[in-house]
Write a protein that holds these residues in place. Structure first.
Motif, PDB file in Angstrom:
ATOM      1  N   GLN A  69       0.767  -1.309  -0.094  1.00 56.09           N
ATOM      2  CA  GLN A  69       0.043   0.125  -0.082  1.00 56.09           C
ATOM      3  C   GLN A  69       1.014   1.258   0.013  1.00 56.09           C
ATOM      4  OE1 GLN A  69      -2.302  -0.506   3.533  1.00 56.09           O
ATOM      5  NE2 GLN A  69      -3.592  -2.068   2.718  1.00 56.09           N
ATOM      6  N   GLN A  70       1.885   1.386   0.567  1.00 52.43           N
ATOM      7  CA  GLN A  70       2.900   2.456   0.919  1.00 52.43           C
ATOM      8  C   GLN A  70       4.303   2.529   0.315  1.00 52.43           C
ATOM      9  OE1 GLN A  70       1.011   3.162   5.188  1.00 52.43           O
ATOM     10  NE2 GLN A  70       2.927   2.734   5.127  1.00 52.43           N
ATOM     11  N   ASN A  71       4.738   1.615  -0.381  1.00 48.82           N
ATOM     12  CA  ASN A  71       5.778   1.713  -0.714  1.00 48.82           C
ATOM     13  C   ASN A  71       6.235   2.760  -2.077  1.00 48.82           C
ATOM     14  OD1 ASN A  71       8.217   0.386  -3.121  1.00 48.82           O
ATOM     15  ND2 ASN A  71       9.121   0.091  -1.042  1.00 48.82           N
ATOM     16  N   LEU A  72       7.244   3.517  -1.752  1.00 53.91           N
ATOM     17  CA  LEU A  72       7.252   4.717  -2.923  1.00 53.91           C
ATOM     18  C   LEU A  72       7.831   4.258  -4.126  1.00 53.91           C
ATOM     19  CD1 LEU A  72       8.324   7.472  -0.352  1.00 53.91           C
ATOM     20  CD2 LEU A  72       5.926   6.924  -1.225  1.00 53.91           C
ATOM     21  N   THR A  73       8.838   3.241  -4.161  1.00 57.60           N
ATOM     22  CA  THR A  73       9.590   2.633  -5.309  1.00 57.60           C
ATOM     23  C   THR A  73       8.157   1.850  -6.013  1.00 57.60           C
ATOM     24  OG1 THR A  73      11.585   2.473  -4.348  1.00 57.60           O
ATOM     25  CG2 THR A  73      11.328   1.163  -6.222  1.00 57.60           C
ATOM     26  N   LEU A  74       7.457   1.210  -5.464  1.00 60.90           N
ATOM     27  CA  LEU A  74       6.332   0.665  -6.263  1.00 60.90           C
ATOM     28  C   LEU A  74       5.697   1.828  -6.901  1.00 60.90           C
ATOM     29  CD1 LEU A  74       5.136  -2.146  -6.875  1.00 60.90           C
ATOM     30  CD2 LEU A  74       3.646  -1.731  -5.089  1.00 60.90           C
ATOM     31  N   ARG A  75       5.169   2.804  -6.161  1.00 63.26           N
ATOM     32  CA  ARG A  75       4.333   3.803  -6.811  1.00 63.26           C
ATOM     33  C   ARG A  75       5.122   4.418  -7.874  1.00 63.26           C
ATOM     34  NH1 ARG A  75       1.916   7.664  -2.066  1.00 63.26           N
ATOM     35  NH2 ARG A  75       1.301   5.555  -1.491  1.00 63.26           N
TER      36      ARG A  75
END
Length: 521
Positions: A69-75
């Motif tokens: 829900q929160q990982n920035l690399t995934l975003r």
């Protein structure tokens, strides 16, 4: 008349397709895994959607859900998917009239009195309204190859997102196991420090009683100090791993202790590892899909570049009205305007640039060959990573068995050494050696116990498990979509329907084989 131009272009767009059609390149794939005969290896096909649930650790499951829900690399990878999808929309737009313009003007004109014209008035109104369009007829398939390339690039960005998700789940699980292993090592060091402190008290008592020398006291203090020094060293390692896990969860460092409460101890791995067959990797691993799709996108670029060797056919047309009035006012200009139009084909052929164009084709072809090799190398590395994970899992399990016997023996040796020292049968060096052996054996056992789940995690990560938890097409949070829509000042731009511009019916240039197109978003 302008509509006739459009329909004619559509009728002529179904020309040939220059360049090679992509097909999956061959890659060396083993028939089975090396350890397939081991009882702990299950070669049947399995569902790797949530492989971490095999550890039955609710804390780990909660951490992975939070990271998704929160990982920035995934975003970031999700935003790249939106970018690639928009690029596909741009490429599809090239299939329609490339130049479109509407223009109009109204002017009030005054002629100098000195001009030798016999005019009834030296002022007049004029207006012009026109619509223009130019359309490159896709005779050689250049535009269709461009759409094909952009579509493969979009799918490659989706595969890249999935690959980031695979790495994320593996990294979260791996760091969690390392945290639990380090905590176990710290507990072992503290327990051994307590045991060694008792041995120091025995040495001090015997020294005060005159039955031992000061050397025994110094040796006991030396061993105790060395053991106690490992605690802050392991504390540094624990803090660094916690900080790394915090970043994976999209949290500032130091905000993870509350999330780690609950389950304690090193996660217990299942007795068997489900590995399937090597050929499954090609369908399941996102990085392999990405490598194949990148090669497919570049293959289409060869035809795109090759089309420049041939003449470019275009249809152009314009239609409008032109009016002027030198006797009446502005209101009569539009009623007296005259219609005009023009339509016709044009041909452009860069016959003097053949050397440059040919080299452009060679550049595209060379890049394609590079990507083919990269794909084949990705398939090989994937098999290597799976084999390494399986070997680490199996060998660590065997190592744990031996180290458990070693710890048991070291406990017995220390117990006997202390009894013999108290009775004066053995010197204190024997006790110290037994203490050091026990601590080393217990610490090695904790590391080996952590290596078992780490090996399993590496194996499942190498098999491409975890990306299946992606919730449909939610590559970015809803807040990100809303923010992007606000910046475009066109709220409908990011709605699901408009994120899927419809390409014209094109012939399928290649067989994608078992590749499955992800759901549209």
């Amino acid at each position: 008349m302008l509509e006739i131009v459009v329909l004619s272009a559509v009728a002529l767009s179904g020309g040939c397709m220059l360049g090679p059609d992509f097909s999956r390149p061959p890659a060396p794939v083993a028939n089975h895994w090396v350890e397939v005969g081991d009882a702990a290896v299950d070669a049947r096909r399995q569902d790797y959607r949530a492989w971490w649930t095999a550890f039955n650790d609710p804390v780990l499951t909660r951490l992975i859900a939070l990271a998704y829900q929160q990982n920035l690399t995934l975003r970031t990878a999700g935003v790249r998917v939106l970018e690639s999808r928009a690029q596909l929309g741009v490429a599809i737009g090239e299939f329609y009239p490339q130049q479109q313009a509407l223009s109009s003007s109204v002017s009030y004109n005054h002629l100098p009195i000195s001009l030798p014209y016999n005019l009834s008035a030296d002022t007049y109104w004029s207006d012009i309204f026109s619509a223009q369009a130019a359309w490159e007829v896709d005779v050689w398939g250049k535009l269709r190859r461009g759409i094909e390339s952009a579509d493969d690039a979009f799918l490659a960005s989706v595969a890249d997102y999935d690959d980031v998700l695979v790495s994320l789940t593996g990294d979260v699980a791996g760091n969690y196991v390392k945290i639990r292993t380090t905590q176990a090592q710290i507990k072992i060091a503290q327990d051994n420090a307590v045991r060694q402190r008792k041995a120091l008290q025995i040495a001090e008592a015997k020294f005060k009683g005159g039955t031992a020398t000061k050397r025994d006291v110094y040796q006991a203090e030396n061993v105790l100090g060395a053991t106690e020094a490992t605690v802050p060293q392991l504390g540094i390692q624990l803090a660094e791993t916690k900080n790394a896990l915090s970043v994976l969860l999209g949290l500032p460092p130091g905000h993870i202790d509350e999330l780690l409460r609950g389950q304690s101890g090193i996660p217990t791995a299942p007795e068997r590892v489900a590995v399937g067959i090597p050929a499954d990797l090609i369908r399941r691993r996102p990085d392999i899909r990405k490598a194949e799709l990148e090669a497919a996108a570049q293959c289409a670029q060869i035809g795109f570049a090759k089309a420049d060797l041939f003449p470019l056919f275009s249809l152009t047309g314009n239609v409008g009205t032109l009016g002027s009035n030198v006797t009446r006012g502005l209101d009569s200009v539009f009623t007296t305007a005259s219609l005009y139009y023009a339509v016709g084909p044009s041909v452009q052929w860069n016959i003097l640039n053949y050397g440059q164009i040919t080299n452009n084709v060679r550049v595209a072809d060379a890049k394609f060959q590079e990507l083919i090799v990269s794909y084949q190398n990705a398939v090989l590395k994937a098999q290597q990573e799976v084999e390494n994970g399986i070997a680490e899992f199996l060998d660590s399990r065997e190592q744990v068995v031996f180290l458990q016997e070693s710890v048991k023996a070291a406990n017995g040796a220390l117990r006997i050494a202390i009894i013999q020292y108290r009775q004066g049968i053995a010197d204190f060096t024997t006790v110290l050696t037994a203490e050091q052996n026990l601590y080393q054996a217990q610490n090695s056992l904790a590391v080996a116990q952590g290596n078992v789940p780490l090996g399993l995690i590496n194996a499942y990560r190498a098999m491409g498990g975890g990306w299946q938890i992606r919730e449909g097409n939610d590559f970015v949070p809803a807040a990100t979509r809303d923010e992007m829509a606000q910046r475009t000042n066109w709220g409908r731009l990011l709605t699901p329907d408009l994120l899927q511009p419809k390409a014209p019916d094109l012939p399928s240039p290649k067989d994608t084989g078992p590749l499955v197109r992800p759901p549209e978003f």
